[in-house]
Design a protein around this motif. Structure first.
Motif, PDB file in Angstrom:
ATOM      1  N   VAL A 134       0.880  -1.172   0.000  1.00  0.00           N
ATOM      2  CA  VAL A 134       0.000   0.000   0.000  1.00  0.00           C
ATOM      3  C   VAL A 134       0.910   1.213   0.000  1.00  0.00           C
ATOM      4  CG1 VAL A 134      -1.737   1.330   1.239  1.00  0.00           C
ATOM      5  CG2 VAL A 134      -1.871  -1.176   1.222  1.00  0.00           C
ATOM      6  N   PHE A 135       0.763   2.059  -1.015  1.00  0.00           N
ATOM      7  CA  PHE A 135       1.575   3.266  -1.153  1.00  0.00           C
ATOM      8  C   PHE A 135       0.740   4.469  -0.758  1.00  0.00           C
ATOM      9  CE2 PHE A 135       2.719   0.102  -4.319  1.00  0.00           C
ATOM     10  CZ  PHE A 135       4.076  -0.061  -4.086  1.00  0.00           C
ATOM     11  N   GLY A 136       1.340   5.446  -0.078  1.00  0.00           N
ATOM     12  CA  GLY A 136       0.544   6.609   0.258  1.00  0.00           C
ATOM     13  C   GLY A 136       1.183   7.533   1.263  1.00  0.00           C
ATOM     14  N   ILE A 137       0.363   8.477   1.707  1.00  0.00           N
ATOM     15  CA  ILE A 137       0.775   9.491   2.674  1.00  0.00           C
ATOM     16  C   ILE A 137      -0.287   9.541   3.768  1.00  0.00           C
ATOM     17  CG2 ILE A 137       1.150  11.977   3.014  1.00  0.00           C
ATOM     18  CD1 ILE A 137       2.346  12.090   0.255  1.00  0.00           C
ATOM     19  N   ARG A 157       6.368  10.594  -1.006  1.00  0.00           N
ATOM     20  CA  ARG A 157       6.524  12.031  -0.787  1.00  0.00           C
ATOM     21  C   ARG A 157       5.458  12.861  -1.485  1.00  0.00           C
ATOM     22  NH1 ARG A 157      11.349  12.687   2.039  1.00  0.00           N
ATOM     23  NH2 ARG A 157      10.291  14.633   2.563  1.00  0.00           N
ATOM     24  N   HIS A 158       4.580  12.222  -2.257  1.00  0.00           N
ATOM     25  CA  HIS A 158       3.461  12.919  -2.886  1.00  0.00           C
ATOM     26  C   HIS A 158       2.416  11.883  -3.281  1.00  0.00           C
ATOM     27  CE1 HIS A 158       1.122  15.516  -5.564  1.00  0.00           C
ATOM     28  NE2 HIS A 158       1.799  16.550  -5.086  1.00  0.00           N
ATOM     29  N   GLU A 159       1.142  12.267  -3.114  1.00  0.00           N
ATOM     30  CA  GLU A 159       0.060  11.329  -3.417  1.00  0.00           C
ATOM     31  C   GLU A 159       0.025  10.950  -4.899  1.00  0.00           C
ATOM     32  OE1 GLU A 159      -1.337  13.825   0.140  1.00  0.00           O
ATOM     33  OE2 GLU A 159      -0.426  14.235  -1.825  1.00  0.00           O
ATOM     34  N   GLN A 160       0.317  11.898  -5.780  1.00  0.00           N
ATOM     35  CA  GLN A 160       0.298  11.586  -7.212  1.00  0.00           C
ATOM     36  C   GLN A 160       1.303  10.479  -7.529  1.00  0.00           C
ATOM     37  OE1 GLN A 160      -0.129  14.746 -10.157  1.00  0.00           O
ATOM     38  NE2 GLN A 160       1.645  13.941 -11.264  1.00  0.00           N
ATOM     39  N   ASN A 161       2.475  10.558  -6.919  1.00  0.00           N
ATOM     40  CA  ASN A 161       3.495   9.542  -7.163  1.00  0.00           C
ATOM     41  C   ASN A 161       3.120   8.207  -6.545  1.00  0.00           C
ATOM     42  OD1 ASN A 161       5.023  11.555  -8.431  1.00  0.00           O
ATOM     43  ND2 ASN A 161       5.959  12.159  -6.494  1.00  0.00           N
ATOM     44  N   ALA A 162       2.508   8.248  -5.361  1.00  0.00           N
ATOM     45  CA  ALA A 162       2.057   7.002  -4.732  1.00  0.00           C
ATOM     46  C   ALA A 162       1.094   6.261  -5.646  1.00  0.00           C
ATOM     47  CB  ALA A 162       1.391   7.316  -3.396  1.00  0.00           C
ATOM     48  N   ALA A 163       0.179   7.012  -6.263  1.00  0.00           N
ATOM     49  CA  ALA A 163      -0.785   6.388  -7.172  1.00  0.00           C
ATOM     50  C   ALA A 163      -0.107   5.889  -8.439  1.00  0.00           C
ATOM     51  CB  ALA A 163      -1.895   7.378  -7.508  1.00  0.00           C
ATOM     52  N   LEU A 164       0.916   6.607  -8.914  1.00  0.00           N
ATOM     53  CA  LEU A 164       1.646   6.148 -10.102  1.00  0.00           C
ATOM     54  C   LEU A 164       2.412   4.862  -9.812  1.00  0.00           C
ATOM     55  CD1 LEU A 164       2.993   9.522 -11.570  1.00  0.00           C
ATOM     56  CD2 LEU A 164       1.259   8.021 -12.596  1.00  0.00           C
ATOM     57  N   ILE A 165       2.991   4.751  -8.609  1.00  0.00           N
ATOM     58  CA  ILE A 165       3.672   3.502  -8.259  1.00  0.00           C
ATOM     59  C   ILE A 165       2.659   2.357  -8.224  1.00  0.00           C
ATOM     60  CG2 ILE A 165       5.089   2.296  -6.564  1.00  0.00           C
ATOM     61  CD1 ILE A 165       6.003   5.065  -5.550  1.00  0.00           C
ATOM     62  N   ALA A 166       1.510   2.605  -7.607  1.00  0.00           N
ATOM     63  CA  ALA A 166       0.472   1.577  -7.539  1.00  0.00           C
ATOM     64  C   ALA A 166      -0.004   1.186  -8.933  1.00  0.00           C
ATOM     65  CB  ALA A 166      -0.695   2.070  -6.691  1.00  0.00           C
ATOM     66  N   ALA A 167      -0.174   2.177  -9.801  1.00  0.00           N
ATOM     67  CA  ALA A 167      -0.576   1.884 -11.179  1.00  0.00           C
ATOM     68  C   ALA A 167       0.522   1.126 -11.914  1.00  0.00           C
ATOM     69  CB  ALA A 167      -0.908   3.181 -11.907  1.00  0.00           C
ATOM     70  N   GLY A 168       1.791   1.424 -11.586  1.00  0.00           N
ATOM     71  CA  GLY A 168       2.893   0.669 -12.163  1.00  0.00           C
ATOM     72  C   GLY A 168       2.836  -0.794 -11.769  1.00  0.00           C
ATOM     73  N   ILE A 169       2.500  -1.057 -10.509  1.00  0.00           N
ATOM     74  CA  ILE A 169       2.294  -2.440 -10.069  1.00  0.00           C
ATOM     75  C   ILE A 169       1.213  -3.089 -10.922  1.00  0.00           C
ATOM     76  CG2 ILE A 169       1.471  -3.893  -8.169  1.00  0.00           C
ATOM     77  CD1 ILE A 169       4.200  -2.844  -7.512  1.00  0.00           C
ATOM     78  N   GLY A 170       0.130  -2.345 -11.167  1.00  0.00           N
ATOM     79  CA  GLY A 170      -0.960  -2.874 -11.978  1.00  0.00           C
ATOM     80  C   GLY A 170      -0.526  -3.173 -13.397  1.00  0.00           C
ATOM     81  N   ARG A 171       0.253  -2.276 -13.992  1.00  0.00           N
ATOM     82  CA  ARG A 171       0.692  -2.497 -15.378  1.00  0.00           C
ATOM     83  C   ARG A 171       1.608  -3.718 -15.469  1.00  0.00           C
ATOM     84  NH1 ARG A 171       2.557   2.000 -19.763  1.00  0.00           N
ATOM     85  NH2 ARG A 171       0.499   2.738 -19.096  1.00  0.00           N
ATOM     86  N   LEU A 172       2.502  -3.871 -14.507  1.00  0.00           N
ATOM     87  CA  LEU A 172       3.479  -4.954 -14.569  1.00  0.00           C
ATOM     88  C   LEU A 172       2.858  -6.316 -14.286  1.00  0.00           C
ATOM     89  CD1 LEU A 172       6.382  -3.220 -12.620  1.00  0.00           C
ATOM     90  CD2 LEU A 172       6.234  -3.542 -15.087  1.00  0.00           C
ATOM     91  N   THR A 173       1.890  -6.364 -13.387  1.00  0.00           N
ATOM     92  CA  THR A 173       1.366  -7.651 -12.927  1.00  0.00           C
ATOM     93  C   THR A 173      -0.015  -7.988 -13.468  1.00  0.00           C
ATOM     94  OG1 THR A 173       0.282  -6.731 -10.958  1.00  0.00           O
ATOM     95  CG2 THR A 173       2.618  -7.325 -10.761  1.00  0.00           C
ATOM     96  N   GLY A 174      -0.763  -6.968 -13.925  1.00  0.00           N
ATOM     97  CA  GLY A 174      -2.146  -7.187 -14.323  1.00  0.00           C
ATOM     98  C   GLY A 174      -3.098  -7.228 -13.148  1.00  0.00           C
ATOM     99  N   LYS A 175      -2.563  -7.098 -11.930  1.00  0.00           N
ATOM    100  CA  LYS A 175      -3.389  -7.099 -10.721  1.00  0.00           C
ATOM    101  C   LYS A 175      -3.313  -5.723 -10.072  1.00  0.00           C
ATOM    102  CE  LYS A 175      -2.603 -12.017  -9.959  1.00  0.00           C
ATOM    103  NZ  LYS A 175      -2.079 -13.051  -9.033  1.00  0.00           N
ATOM    104  N   PRO A 176      -4.408  -5.244  -9.485  1.00  0.00           N
ATOM    105  CA  PRO A 176      -4.435  -3.863  -8.991  1.00  0.00           C
ATOM    106  C   PRO A 176      -3.401  -3.581  -7.911  1.00  0.00           C
ATOM    107  CG  PRO A 176      -6.659  -4.768  -9.110  1.00  0.00           C
ATOM    108  CD  PRO A 176      -5.715  -5.910  -9.331  1.00  0.00           C
ATOM    109  N   GLY A 177      -2.710  -2.450  -8.060  1.00  0.00           N
ATOM    110  CA  GLY A 177      -1.939  -1.886  -6.965  1.00  0.00           C
ATOM    111  C   GLY A 177      -2.853  -1.028  -6.116  1.00  0.00           C
ATOM    112  N   VAL A 178      -2.406  -0.694  -4.906  1.00  0.00           N
ATOM    113  CA  VAL A 178      -3.253   0.054  -3.964  1.00  0.00           C
ATOM    114  C   VAL A 178      -2.530   1.301  -3.479  1.00  0.00           C
ATOM    115  CG1 VAL A 178      -4.437  -0.007  -1.731  1.00  0.00           C
ATOM    116  CG2 VAL A 178      -4.500  -2.009  -3.225  1.00  0.00           C
ATOM    117  N   VAL A 179      -3.259   2.420  -3.465  1.00  0.00           N
ATOM    118  CA  VAL A 179      -2.768   3.677  -2.923  1.00  0.00           C
ATOM    119  C   VAL A 179      -3.759   4.155  -1.874  1.00  0.00           C
ATOM    120  CG1 VAL A 179      -3.857   4.955  -4.823  1.00  0.00           C
ATOM    121  CG2 VAL A 179      -2.087   6.055  -3.457  1.00  0.00           C
ATOM    122  N   ALA A 180      -3.254   4.741  -0.789  1.00  0.00           N
ATOM    123  CA  ALA A 180      -4.121   5.244   0.282  1.00  0.00           C
ATOM    124  C   ALA A 180      -3.671   6.653   0.669  1.00  0.00           C
ATOM    125  CB  ALA A 180      -4.075   4.322   1.502  1.00  0.00           C
ATOM    126  N   THR A 181      -4.639   7.565   0.759  1.00  0.00           N
ATOM    127  CA  THR A 181      -4.332   8.953   1.089  1.00  0.00           C
ATOM    128  C   THR A 181      -5.368   9.485   2.074  1.00  0.00           C
ATOM    129  OG1 THR A 181      -5.698   9.949  -0.644  1.00  0.00           O
ATOM    130  CG2 THR A 181      -3.475   9.274  -1.251  1.00  0.00           C
TER     131      THR A 181
END
Length: 558
Positions: free
Chosen positions: A23-26, A53-77
């Motif tokens: 879970v990525f977030g701030i 260090r920023h919510e936009q980046n946390a969501a991009l990392i989570a989306a990157g997990i989704g792109r690489l694996t096909g399974k949803p990444g999670v971000v929490a803010t």
């Protein structure tokens, strides 16, 4: 028997049940119950909390997990600006087919609609950025809401989902059991009559061409396409997000990538094709009005998503089915003796030669910086097929999309739907987490890097082995060279210099500087041998950029 589990704990158990690893977030007051429970859970299966260090980046990392694996990444803010800062990343994920679940804190329910601290209509705000935006009204509904968000984020077309979580819901007791592991959405294979019609069209065509789009880069679809190419020799054109569909072994079938400007080898091939087989193609990558104009051939659209019909895209055959299963069924049905005529192979060989000649770097002239092709060739020499290269947006991304080779799906990552600045470093961080032991490269310009450069601290904290290249020229150059082409001059594209070597060192990372072409190989080798994040600052000579927009290749198939 009453339970002692609260909403946050039930939500975490729901994540465990779906196999969420991070879970990525701030943090913030409205989600502190969730962060507290993540941090101090005794269950070893609990997702790892990664503070960014920023919510936009946390969501991009989570989306990157989704792109690489096909399974949803999670971000929490947290609530208010914590939620609103998600918008750009979620729009990008939804447009570009990356599954991600965003969890946004919200004021207590009795404060909703009141002018209280951080009270905003979160559900409504993110409704247009996501596939689904839901505000959970009761703690007993949290697990159901998460399970549905998970399934919907992953189902074709994949994208972002959002759950608004009022503070009192996260802290309230839960009585219902959590939803178990959600089974994936299954689609069927095309029927026998449809497969027969596909085979008949391919056999009748003079020049059938595969256009491999974003959903062709799913691992099972790529494997099916490769099995097809093992049996029949079909030319393949990739979109930017289709990069890596063609393997090393099938390189003779590869005729470049298409995207942005209509002037590539692949564009010429699509134009001359009398049958384009669009596999997993999405118009957000490369609109049909750019490649399907003045064509006189047919289009077969094979996808897990029903295509958008426009005046420029009206496929003669639309097959809505499981892509991999249908490609395998097509392979089994195609006669093994079928092949393109020798004359077509000769034409394709000539086209391939012209393609390879394009990628040769000119003689070095370091007085204006280093030529893009020289940087690409040096990077190509350092990577393996397993290297993930995440590419930001700028002039360099056009050069890389056209000339950098990648032979594994979803190992060369582009934002070609939204062209969102700042994606490269967060996506590279996702790759470093998901693909431990494999090299990871992030490529940015000196403009886009600072959209997410603060996450270098997060990468250092996590000890992620990322080689960050910064192509340095002092402009928002992708805008600049197009302005010059339109108006004869540029406007509003300049900014001041940054010493990225010192920037890297200030975060505890290593910084390297290249000043001449002949230093590229040694500096990149040093970067790849460095443990942890390293920035390599490279001055770039963009004087040949006009060719990216204006150079129209001779149509050797005419």
């Amino acid at each position: 028997m009453p339970t002692t589990k609260n909403g946050a704990q039930a939500l975490i158990q729901s994540m465990i049940n779906q196999g969420i690893k991070y879970v990525f977030g701030i943090p913030g007051a409205k989600v502190d119950q969730l962060f507290e429970s993540l941090q101090y859970s005794q269950d070893p299966r609990t997702p790892k909390l990664v503070v960014t260090r920023h919510e936009q980046n946390a969501a991009l990392i989570a989306a990157g997990i989704g792109r690489l694996t096909g399974k949803p990444g999670v971000v929490a803010t947290t609530s208010g600006p914590g939620v609103s800062n998600l918008a750009t990343s979620l729009i990008t994920a939804t447009a570009e087919g990356d599954p991600v679940i965003a969890l946004g804190g919200q004021v207590p329910q009795d404060d909703l609609g009141r002018l209280t601290h951080q009270s905003i209509p979160s559900q409504e705000l993110l409704a247009t950025a996501t596939k689904s935006s839901v505000e959970v009204q009761h703690a007993d509904n949290l697990s159901e809401a998460f399970a549905n968000a998970y399934r919907l984020a992953q189902a074709p077309k994949a994208g972002a989902t959002f759950l608004s979580l009022p503070q009192n819901v996260l802290s309230a007791p839960v009585e219902r059991p959590e939803i178990g592991t959600v089974s994936p959405v299954q689609q069927g294979v095309a029927d026998e009559a449809t497969l027969t019609a596909m085979v008949d069209q391919i056999k009748a065509a003079k020049l059938p061409v595969i256009l491999a789009g974003m959903r062709a880069s799913a691992s099972d679809v790529t494997a099916a396409i490769r099995r097809l190419l093992d049996q029949v020799d079909l030319p393949v054109v990739e979109t930017f997000q289709g990069a890596g569909v063609v393997s090393h072994a099938g390189e003779d079938n590869y005729f470049g990538r298409v995207g942005l400007f209509h002037n590539q080898i692949g564009d010429n091939l699509l134009k001359r094709s009398d049958l384009v087989i669009a596999i997993g193609y999405d118009p957000v990558e490369y609109e049909a009005r750019l490649w399907n104009v003045d064509r006189h051939g047919a289009v077969i659209n094979l996808d897990s998503v029903v295509p958008e019909i426009s005046t420029d895209y009206q496929p003669e055959m639309v097959i809505h089915a499981d892509i991999a299963k249908t490609v395998d069924a097509l392979t089994a049905k195609l006669p093994t003796e079928w092949a393109l005529p020798a004359s077509v192979h000769d034409d394709l060989a000539e086209l391939r030669h012209a393609f390879s000649q394009q990628a040769v770097a000119p003689t070095a002239d370091d007085s204006h910086g280093i030529h893009p092709l020289a940087i690409i060739q040096a990077l190509q020499a350092q990577v393996t097929d397993e290297t993930t290269v995440a590419v930001d947006v700028g002039s360099f991304y056009i050069w890389l999309a056209r000339y950098f080779r990648s032979y594994q799906p979803r190992h060369l990552l582009f934002s070609n739907g939204m062209q969102t600045l700042g994606v490269a470093l967060p996506w590279a961080m996702a790759a470093a987490l998901e693909r431990p032991g494999q090299p990871v490269v992030s490529v940015s310009g000196d403009g886009g890097f600072l959209f997410s450069g603060q996450e270098l601290e997060t990468a250092v904290r996590l000890k992620l082995p990322i080689v960050q290249l910064i192509w340095d020229d002092g402009h928002y150059d992708m805008v600049r060279f197009q302005e010059i082409a339109k108006y004869g001059h540029d406007a509003g594209v300049d900014f001041g210099p940054v010493d990225y070597v010192k920037y890297a060192e200030s975060f505890g990372a290593k910084g390297l500087r290249v000043t001449q072409t002949d230093q590229l190989a040694s500096k990149l080798a040093e970067a790849f041998q460095t443990s942890g994040p390293v920035i390599v600052q490279i001055p770039v000579d963009y004087r040949d950029n006009q060719q990216l927009k204006s150079q129209l290749l001779t149509d050797v198939l005419n």
